[in-house]
Motif scaffolding. Structure first.
Motif, PDB file in Angstrom:
ATOM      1  N   ILE A  12     -21.872-119.432 -58.121  1.00  4.74           N
ATOM      2  CA  ILE A  12     -22.988-118.826 -57.394  1.00  4.74           C
ATOM      3  C   ILE A  12     -22.521-117.550 -56.683  1.00  4.74           C
ATOM      4  O   ILE A  12     -23.161-116.499 -56.764  1.00  4.74           O
ATOM      5  CB  ILE A  12     -23.573-119.819 -56.359  1.00  4.74           C
ATOM      6  CG1 ILE A  12     -24.281-120.980 -57.069  1.00  4.74           C
ATOM      7  CG2 ILE A  12     -24.515-119.116 -55.388  1.00  4.74           C
ATOM      8  CD1 ILE A  12     -25.545-120.619 -57.794  1.00  4.74           C
ATOM      9  N   VAL A  36     -29.383-118.889 -57.995  1.00  2.00           N
ATOM     10  CA  VAL A  36     -28.548-118.133 -57.055  1.00  2.00           C
ATOM     11  C   VAL A  36     -29.218-118.039 -55.686  1.00  2.00           C
ATOM     12  O   VAL A  36     -28.629-118.395 -54.658  1.00  2.00           O
ATOM     13  CB  VAL A  36     -28.222-116.730 -57.609  1.00  2.00           C
ATOM     14  CG1 VAL A  36     -27.460-115.908 -56.571  1.00  2.00           C
ATOM     15  CG2 VAL A  36     -27.404-116.846 -58.892  1.00  2.00           C
ATOM     16  N   TYR A  37     -30.464-117.570 -55.670  1.00  2.00           N
ATOM     17  CA  TYR A  37     -31.174-117.462 -54.392  1.00  2.00           C
ATOM     18  C   TYR A  37     -31.305-118.825 -53.735  1.00  2.00           C
ATOM     19  O   TYR A  37     -31.042-118.986 -52.536  1.00  2.00           O
ATOM     20  CB  TYR A  37     -32.564-116.845 -54.592  1.00  2.00           C
ATOM     21  CG  TYR A  37     -33.408-116.905 -53.339  1.00  2.00           C
ATOM     22  CD1 TYR A  37     -33.280-115.944 -52.352  1.00  2.00           C
ATOM     23  CD2 TYR A  37     -34.317-117.954 -53.119  1.00  2.00           C
ATOM     24  CE1 TYR A  37     -34.025-116.005 -51.189  1.00  2.00           C
ATOM     25  CE2 TYR A  37     -35.060-118.028 -51.958  1.00  2.00           C
ATOM     26  CZ  TYR A  37     -34.915-117.050 -50.998  1.00  2.00           C
ATOM     27  OH  TYR A  37     -35.654-117.122 -49.834  1.00  2.00           O
ATOM     28  N   LYS A  56     -26.873-114.626 -46.877  1.00  2.00           N
ATOM     29  CA  LYS A  56     -26.586-115.457 -48.057  1.00  2.00           C
ATOM     30  C   LYS A  56     -25.105-115.359 -48.434  1.00  2.00           C
ATOM     31  O   LYS A  56     -24.493-116.353 -48.821  1.00  2.00           O
ATOM     32  CB  LYS A  56     -27.499-115.055 -49.221  1.00  2.00           C
ATOM     33  CG  LYS A  56     -28.952-115.484 -49.042  1.00  2.00           C
ATOM     34  CD  LYS A  56     -29.748-115.322 -50.306  1.00  2.00           C
ATOM     35  CE  LYS A  56     -30.194-113.909 -50.551  1.00  2.00           C
ATOM     36  NZ  LYS A  56     -31.221-113.452 -49.574  1.00  2.00           N
ATOM     37  N   GLU A  57     -24.537-114.158 -48.324  1.00  4.63           N
ATOM     38  CA  GLU A  57     -23.127-113.972 -48.648  1.00  4.63           C
ATOM     39  C   GLU A  57     -22.238-114.806 -47.710  1.00  4.63           C
ATOM     40  O   GLU A  57     -21.312-115.492 -48.156  1.00  4.63           O
ATOM     41  CB  GLU A  57     -22.762-112.495 -48.532  1.00  4.63           C
ATOM     42  CG  GLU A  57     -21.326-112.182 -48.873  1.00  4.63           C
ATOM     43  CD  GLU A  57     -21.004-110.713 -48.668  1.00  4.63           C
ATOM     44  OE1 GLU A  57     -20.462-110.109 -49.603  1.00  4.63           O
ATOM     45  OE2 GLU A  57     -21.289-110.179 -47.574  1.00  4.63           O
ATOM     46  N   ASN A  64     -26.369-106.415 -51.100  1.00  4.48           N
ATOM     47  CA  ASN A  64     -25.856-106.304 -52.468  1.00  4.48           C
ATOM     48  C   ASN A  64     -26.790-105.367 -53.237  1.00  4.48           C
ATOM     49  O   ASN A  64     -27.948-105.717 -53.469  1.00  4.48           O
ATOM     50  CB  ASN A  64     -25.819-107.683 -53.126  1.00  4.48           C
ATOM     51  CG  ASN A  64     -25.304-107.653 -54.557  1.00  4.48           C
ATOM     52  OD1 ASN A  64     -25.357-106.627 -55.226  1.00  4.48           O
ATOM     53  ND2 ASN A  64     -24.797-108.773 -55.025  1.00  4.48           N
ATOM     54  N   CYS A 104     -21.776-114.797 -59.134  1.00  3.35           N
ATOM     55  CA  CYS A 104     -23.002-114.231 -59.692  1.00  3.35           C
ATOM     56  C   CYS A 104     -23.703-113.334 -58.661  1.00  3.35           C
ATOM     57  O   CYS A 104     -24.178-112.246 -58.987  1.00  3.35           O
ATOM     58  CB  CYS A 104     -23.936-115.352 -60.137  1.00  3.35           C
ATOM     59  SG  CYS A 104     -25.343-114.779 -61.105  1.00  3.35           S
ATOM     60  N   TYR A 105     -23.745-113.799 -57.404  1.00  3.59           N
ATOM     61  CA  TYR A 105     -24.434-113.031 -56.355  1.00  3.59           C
ATOM     62  C   TYR A 105     -23.717-111.717 -56.056  1.00  3.59           C
ATOM     63  O   TYR A 105     -24.353-110.696 -55.801  1.00  3.59           O
ATOM     64  CB  TYR A 105     -24.546-113.862 -55.083  1.00  3.59           C
ATOM     65  CG  TYR A 105     -25.286-113.146 -53.972  1.00  3.59           C
ATOM     66  CD1 TYR A 105     -26.673-112.977 -54.040  1.00  3.59           C
ATOM     67  CD2 TYR A 105     -24.613-112.612 -52.871  1.00  3.59           C
ATOM     68  CE1 TYR A 105     -27.357-112.315 -53.039  1.00  3.59           C
ATOM     69  CE2 TYR A 105     -25.289-111.944 -51.872  1.00  3.59           C
ATOM     70  CZ  TYR A 105     -26.663-111.792 -51.959  1.00  3.59           C
ATOM     71  OH  TYR A 105     -27.332-111.114 -50.970  1.00  3.59           O
ATOM     72  N   SER A 106     -22.394-111.744 -56.087  1.00  2.00           N
ATOM     73  CA  SER A 106     -21.619-110.570 -55.690  1.00  2.00           C
ATOM     74  C   SER A 106     -21.369-109.598 -56.838  1.00  2.00           C
ATOM     75  O   SER A 106     -20.767-108.549 -56.643  1.00  2.00           O
ATOM     76  CB  SER A 106     -20.279-110.999 -55.094  1.00  2.00           C
ATOM     77  OG  SER A 106     -19.525-111.728 -56.047  1.00  2.00           O
ATOM     78  N   LEU A 156     -27.894-120.492 -52.335  1.00  2.00           N
ATOM     79  CA  LEU A 156     -27.396-119.794 -51.149  1.00  2.00           C
ATOM     80  C   LEU A 156     -28.329-119.995 -49.954  1.00  2.00           C
ATOM     81  O   LEU A 156     -27.884-120.144 -48.815  1.00  2.00           O
ATOM     82  CB  LEU A 156     -27.214-118.305 -51.449  1.00  2.00           C
ATOM     83  CG  LEU A 156     -26.076-117.955 -52.407  1.00  2.00           C
ATOM     84  CD1 LEU A 156     -26.065-116.460 -52.711  1.00  2.00           C
ATOM     85  CD2 LEU A 156     -24.723-118.393 -51.843  1.00  2.00           C
ATOM     86  N   LYS A 197     -28.852-107.023 -55.920  1.00  2.00           N
ATOM     87  CA  LYS A 197     -29.619-108.259 -55.690  1.00  2.00           C
ATOM     88  C   LYS A 197     -30.526-108.200 -54.448  1.00  2.00           C
ATOM     89  O   LYS A 197     -31.469-108.967 -54.345  1.00  2.00           O
ATOM     90  CB  LYS A 197     -28.668-109.447 -55.513  1.00  2.00           C
ATOM     91  CG  LYS A 197     -27.723-109.715 -56.689  1.00  2.00           C
ATOM     92  CD  LYS A 197     -28.418-110.421 -57.829  1.00  2.00           C
ATOM     93  CE  LYS A 197     -27.457-111.043 -58.834  1.00  2.00           C
ATOM     94  NZ  LYS A 197     -26.401-110.199 -59.329  1.00  2.00           N
ATOM     95  N   SER A 198     -30.212-107.330 -53.485  1.00  6.69           N
ATOM     96  CA  SER A 198     -30.853-107.406 -52.172  1.00  6.69           C
ATOM     97  C   SER A 198     -32.082-106.508 -52.031  1.00  6.69           C
ATOM     98  O   SER A 198     -32.183-105.467 -52.688  1.00  6.69           O
ATOM     99  CB  SER A 198     -29.849-107.031 -51.076  1.00  6.69           C
ATOM    100  OG  SER A 198     -28.739-107.899 -51.067  1.00  6.69           O
TER     101      SER A 198
END
Length: 264
Positions: free
Chosen positions: A230, A187-188, A208-209, A45, A233-235, A191, A48-49
């Motif tokens: 979650i 979020v972290y 995580k995805e 991501n 938010c992550y994606s 997941l 995020k990544s």
């Protein structure tokens, strides 16, 4: 199409520039460069990544080499993606031990330490010798399952197979930290907790995805709204996702209790 060709042009260019600079700094000492983490597992991501890498060298790094590496990664990391990278020499991989020793490590957590050493020409953090990192058991296991060799010998010929107990020790250590930090980094932590739950339940190593999607399909319906938030938010590019303490604690208690039952 190769796995490398599935990356965006920007990410591919960053990996290529890291490989080129490592070749310049390490010269003939570079034995291999490998990708693990979300980038290798197809869940990268951009918002995020990290770019997660492992380097194998033929011999130990000198202090001067470490200073050059630190200087490079201080410039390269967060431009635009954070880089997390560990250097391990061949001797350290000969006889597996947990936690695994390493030669040099860079992540954003280390930024201020290296800036301190470089600015003052000291070697408090860039000295001779090596440390150990329990996370390397997880990184190397992911390499064997989903990793990408950028250059060097194949993964199976370079890295030892990590015993199940060491991999479990590595991910459960992170899981325990997430129990305490779920409100600080929801979020972290959520997941990551699902990822550990899936592994101890079914033996699946996931990003995580992937863990988020599995959690949505397999966790109780009363947790679905939390998991949905979650994943959303992550994606996305959101950094201000709001969670109620009660929903996070409800999620934490369910997953923690079930992981404990399986491991007991």
């Amino acid at each position: 199409m190769s796995l490398m060709e599935s990356f965006s042009a920007e990410v591919e260019s960053i990996i290529a520039s890291i490989q080129e600079e490592l070749t310049t700094i390490l010269n003939d000492d570079l034995a291999g460069l490998y990708i693990h983490g979300s980038l290798a597992m197809g869940g990268f991501n951009p918002d995020k990544s990290d770019i997660d890498l492992l380097v194998v060298t033929k011999k130990s790094n000198t202090v001067e080499t470490k200073r050059k590496l630190a200087k490079f990664f201080l410039t390269c990391s967060n431009s635009p993606y954070p880089v997390e990278i560990s250097f391990i020499n061949k001797e350290q991989l000969k006889d597996w031990q947990h936690p695994c020793p390493f030669e040099f490590h860079y992540s954003e957590f280390w930024r201020e330490r290296y800036e301190h050493d470089l600015a003052r020409n000291t070697h408090e953090f860039l000295g001779e010798g090596s440390g150990t990192d329990p996370d390397l058991a997880a990184h190397i296991t992911i390499l064997h399952n989903r990793g990408i060799c950028v250059t060097g010998e194949p993964i199976a010929e370079t890295f030892p197979v990590v015993p199940h107990s060491d991999y479990l020790s590595s991910i459960v250590g992170d899981f325990q930290e997430c129990l305490d930090r779920i409100q600080e980094d929801p979020v972290y932590c959520t997941l990551n907790m699902i990822r550990v739950f899936w592994y101890v339940k079914e033996g699946v190593i996931s990003s995580k995805e992937e863990a988020g999607r599995w959690g949505l399909a397999n966790l109780p319906k009363e947790l679905s709204s939390t998991v949905n938030k979650i994943i959303d938010c992550y994606s996305s590019e959101k950094d201000d996702c709001q969670f109620e303490n009660d929903e996070l604690l409800r999620f934490r208690n369910y997953v923690a209790n079930n992981v404990q039952i399986i491991l007991s």
